[in-house]
Scaffold this motif. Structure first.
Motif, mmCIF file in Angstrom:
data_model
loop_
_atom_site.group_PDB
_atom_site.id
_atom_site.type_symbol
_atom_site.label_atom_id
_atom_site.label_comp_id
_atom_site.label_asym_id
_atom_site.label_seq_id
_atom_site.Cartn_x
_atom_site.Cartn_y
_atom_site.Cartn_z
ATOM 1 N N PRO A 1 0.807 -1.225 0.000
ATOM 2 C CA PRO A 1 0.000 0.000 0.000
ATOM 3 C C PRO A 1 0.841 1.277 0.000
ATOM 4 O O PRO A 1 2.028 1.283 0.337
ATOM 5 C CB PRO A 1 -0.800 -0.112 1.307
ATOM 6 N N ILE A 2 0.189 2.359 -0.376
ATOM 7 C CA ILE A 2 0.712 3.717 -0.188
ATOM 8 C C ILE A 2 0.251 4.160 1.204
ATOM 9 O O ILE A 2 -0.913 3.977 1.571
ATOM 10 C CB ILE A 2 0.182 4.670 -1.272
ATOM 11 N N TYR A 3 1.152 4.738 1.951
ATOM 12 C CA TYR A 3 0.880 5.065 3.358
ATOM 13 C C TYR A 3 1.097 6.556 3.592
ATOM 14 O O TYR A 3 2.097 7.125 3.130
ATOM 15 C CB TYR A 3 1.808 4.238 4.250
ATOM 16 N N LEU A 4 0.170 7.177 4.297
ATOM 17 C CA LEU A 4 0.292 8.584 4.700
ATOM 18 C C LEU A 4 0.480 8.627 6.210
ATOM 19 O O LEU A 4 -0.284 8.011 6.960
ATOM 20 C CB LEU A 4 -0.944 9.383 4.288
ATOM 21 N N GLN A 5 1.455 9.391 6.644
ATOM 22 C CA GLN A 5 1.913 9.340 8.029
ATOM 23 C C GLN A 5 1.173 10.323 8.943
ATOM 24 O O GLN A 5 0.883 11.459 8.564
ATOM 25 C CB GLN A 5 3.409 9.648 8.058
ATOM 26 N N ASP A 6 0.902 9.856 10.152
ATOM 27 C CA ASP A 6 0.492 10.735 11.261
ATOM 28 C C ASP A 6 1.740 11.024 12.081
ATOM 29 O O ASP A 6 2.253 10.158 12.777
ATOM 30 C CB ASP A 6 -0.568 10.030 12.111
ATOM 31 N N HIS A 7 2.243 12.279 11.965
ATOM 32 C CA HIS A 7 3.433 12.681 12.715
ATOM 33 C C HIS A 7 3.072 13.811 13.672
ATOM 34 O O HIS A 7 3.815 14.765 13.843
ATOM 35 C CB HIS A 7 4.552 13.110 11.758
ATOM 36 N N ASP A 8 1.868 13.715 14.254
ATOM 37 C CA ASP A 8 1.393 14.658 15.262
ATOM 38 C C ASP A 8 1.292 16.084 14.732
ATOM 39 O O ASP A 8 1.621 17.049 15.413
ATOM 40 C CB ASP A 8 2.293 14.629 16.499
ATOM 41 N N ALA A 9 0.860 16.209 13.473
ATOM 42 C CA ALA A 9 0.622 17.533 12.882
ATOM 43 C C ALA A 9 -0.624 17.436 12.008
ATOM 44 O O ALA A 9 -0.838 16.441 11.316
ATOM 45 C CB ALA A 9 1.818 17.988 12.050
ATOM 46 N N ALA A 10 -1.446 18.484 12.037
ATOM 47 C CA ALA A 10 -2.722 18.481 11.318
ATOM 48 C C ALA A 10 -2.511 18.819 9.840
ATOM 49 O O ALA A 10 -2.991 19.834 9.322
ATOM 50 C CB ALA A 10 -3.689 19.462 11.968
ATOM 51 N N VAL A 11 -1.803 17.948 9.149
ATOM 52 C CA VAL A 11 -1.555 18.104 7.713
ATOM 53 C C VAL A 11 -2.777 17.592 6.959
ATOM 54 O O VAL A 11 -3.357 16.553 7.316
ATOM 55 C CB VAL A 11 -0.295 17.335 7.291
ATOM 56 N N SER A 12 -3.168 18.305 5.902
ATOM 57 C CA SER A 12 -4.330 17.920 5.098
ATOM 58 C C SER A 12 -3.892 17.441 3.718
ATOM 59 O O SER A 12 -2.851 17.862 3.201
ATOM 60 C CB SER A 12 -5.284 19.111 4.947
ATOM 61 N N PHE A 13 -4.726 16.583 3.134
ATOM 62 C CA PHE A 13 -4.473 16.041 1.800
ATOM 63 C C PHE A 13 -5.750 16.116 0.969
ATOM 64 O O PHE A 13 -6.859 16.040 1.502
ATOM 65 C CB PHE A 13 -4.018 14.580 1.888
ATOM 66 N N ARG A 14 -5.571 16.241 -0.347
ATOM 67 C CA ARG A 14 -6.721 16.210 -1.253
ATOM 68 C C ARG A 14 -6.241 15.776 -2.646
ATOM 69 O O ARG A 14 -5.030 15.705 -2.914
ATOM 70 C CB ARG A 14 -7.404 17.581 -1.337
ATOM 71 N N ASN A 15 -7.230 15.514 -3.532
ATOM 72 C CA ASN A 15 -6.942 15.215 -4.951
ATOM 73 C C ASN A 15 -5.824 14.183 -5.103
ATOM 74 O O ASN A 15 -4.779 14.450 -5.711
ATOM 75 C CB ASN A 15 -6.579 16.494 -5.711
ATOM 76 N N ILE A 16 -6.068 12.990 -4.603
ATOM 77 C CA ILE A 16 -5.053 11.932 -4.666
ATOM 78 C C ILE A 16 -5.451 10.910 -5.736
ATOM 79 O O ILE A 16 -6.557 10.343 -5.668
ATOM 80 C CB ILE A 16 -4.882 11.236 -3.311
ATOM 81 N N TRP A 17 -4.582 10.692 -6.681
ATOM 82 C CA TRP A 17 -4.824 9.643 -7.679
ATOM 83 C C TRP A 17 -3.505 8.979 -8.063
ATOM 84 O O TRP A 17 -2.430 9.523 -7.826
ATOM 85 C CB TRP A 17 -5.545 10.180 -8.920
ATOM 86 N N VAL A 18 -3.644 7.784 -8.632
ATOM 87 C CA VAL A 18 -2.452 7.002 -8.958
ATOM 88 C C VAL A 18 -2.667 6.306 -10.293
ATOM 89 O O VAL A 18 -3.782 5.914 -10.627
ATOM 90 C CB VAL A 18 -2.160 5.973 -7.830
ATOM 91 N N ARG A 19 -1.607 6.202 -11.050
ATOM 92 C CA ARG A 19 -1.611 5.443 -12.307
ATOM 93 C C ARG A 19 -0.588 4.324 -12.174
ATOM 94 O O ARG A 19 0.581 4.584 -11.877
ATOM 95 C CB ARG A 19 -1.249 6.327 -13.506
ATOM 96 N N GLU A 20 -1.032 3.101 -12.417
ATOM 97 C CA GLU A 20 -0.105 1.972 -12.386
ATOM 98 C C GLU A 20 0.682 1.957 -13.691
ATOM 99 O O GLU A 20 0.103 2.010 -14.777
ATOM 100 C CB GLU A 20 -0.873 0.674 -12.185
ATOM 101 N N LEU A 21 1.994 1.852 -13.582
ATOM 102 C CA LEU A 21 2.861 1.926 -14.767
ATOM 103 C C LEU A 21 3.314 0.523 -15.158
ATOM 104 O O LEU A 21 3.661 -0.274 -14.284
ATOM 105 C CB LEU A 21 4.084 2.802 -14.466
#
Length: 267
Positions: free
Chosen positions: A247-267
């Motif tokens: 999997p692709i993993y997004l980290q919780d490092h005790d900061a309120a970081v936000s993410f949006r518009n995530i997509w992936v293309r398999e190569l």
């Protein structure tokens, strides 16, 4: 009578030999003539056609104004966290706010439910605007882990000195970005990542390492760099564990970081 027949046979043989000699000479002359004849010149179009390759024909990919290619897997479009789960399994427990998801501090990181190897990964992220009393690695820290092992650092690196191989868009503790393309805290930023997964032999020996290219806000900051192994906070990176897609993993490092518009293309 016998002498006459012998004479006639000799005469016939001599005539045949002359005929064969003449025919051979004519053939040789014709061959030389053909070799010396000028060949018909090819037109520029015919010459160009010799290096044209018509197959395979690339698949058509549509790219609308939204920027999401038609062959992409949408991992987050702002509507749900269904493509994700908690790092220990179960539902992803991050906050869903408008079109963004934000780290739920202390709840742990999240990972995709689908495994990936070679990919193009696009995502947008935003560090918190409130930075009072924070600096260095404490400002907007998170990370994007490819195959859950190899981290591209997320950090507020706008006017925020820290060790360069740990700033935004670094391959954490392995490669310093070519430039610092960071925007101020509170503004949306983008990563466009091209990733080639490592390969292992049947016996688990590393055959070829991972490679990654990163564009930060449209600027190339990592150019096909070799990933030296798993991301380590303490110690050296390594490829001690053979593995497949993950999997692709997004980290919780005790900061309120936000993410949006995530997509992936398999190569």
């Amino acid at each position: 009578m016998n002498n006459q027949r012998t004479h006639d046979l000799k005469a016939c043989s001599y005539t045949q030999a002359l005929c064969l000699l003449a025919c051979g000479s004519l053939l040789a002359f014709d061959s030389v003539a053909q070799e010396g004849a000028p060949k018909e010149a090819l037109t520029p179009e015919q010459q160009a056609a010799k290096t044209e390759v018509w197959e395979p024909v690339p698949t058509t990919v549509l790219v609308p104004d939204s920027g999401v290619p038609s062959d992409a897997i949408v991992l987050f479009d702002g509507t749900s966290l269904d493509a994700w789960e908690g790092e220990e399994g179960g539902p992803a427990k991050w906050h869903l706010e408008g079109s963004a998801m934000t780290v739920n501090r202390g709840a742990g990181g999240i990972r995709t439910q689908q495994d990936f190897c070679d990919v193009q990964l696009y995502l947008e992220w935003r560090s918190p605007e409130d930075i009072d009393g924070m600096d260095g690695q404490d400002r907007g820290n998170s990370g994007v882990f490819l195959q859950e092992r190899y981290e591209i650092q997320v950090l507020d690196s706008y006017d925020n000195p820290t060790y360069p191989n740990g700033q935004a868009a670094s391959i954490y503790k392995q490669h310093i970005p070519l430039v610092n393309a960071s925007r101020p805290p509170g503004e949306w930023q983008s990563y466009n990542i091209l990733y080639t997964a490592p390969r292992f032999d049947d016996d688990g020996t590393l055959e070829s390492p991972a490679y990654v290219t990163v564009l930060h806000n449209g600027v190339v900051v990592q150019h096909h760099v070799e990933v030296q192994g798993t991301t380590e906070w303490i110690g050296e990176p390594n490829y001690n564990e053979a593995h497949g897609c993950a999997p692709i993993y997004l980290q919780d490092h005790d900061a309120a970081v936000s993410f949006r518009n995530i997509w992936v293309r398999e190569l």
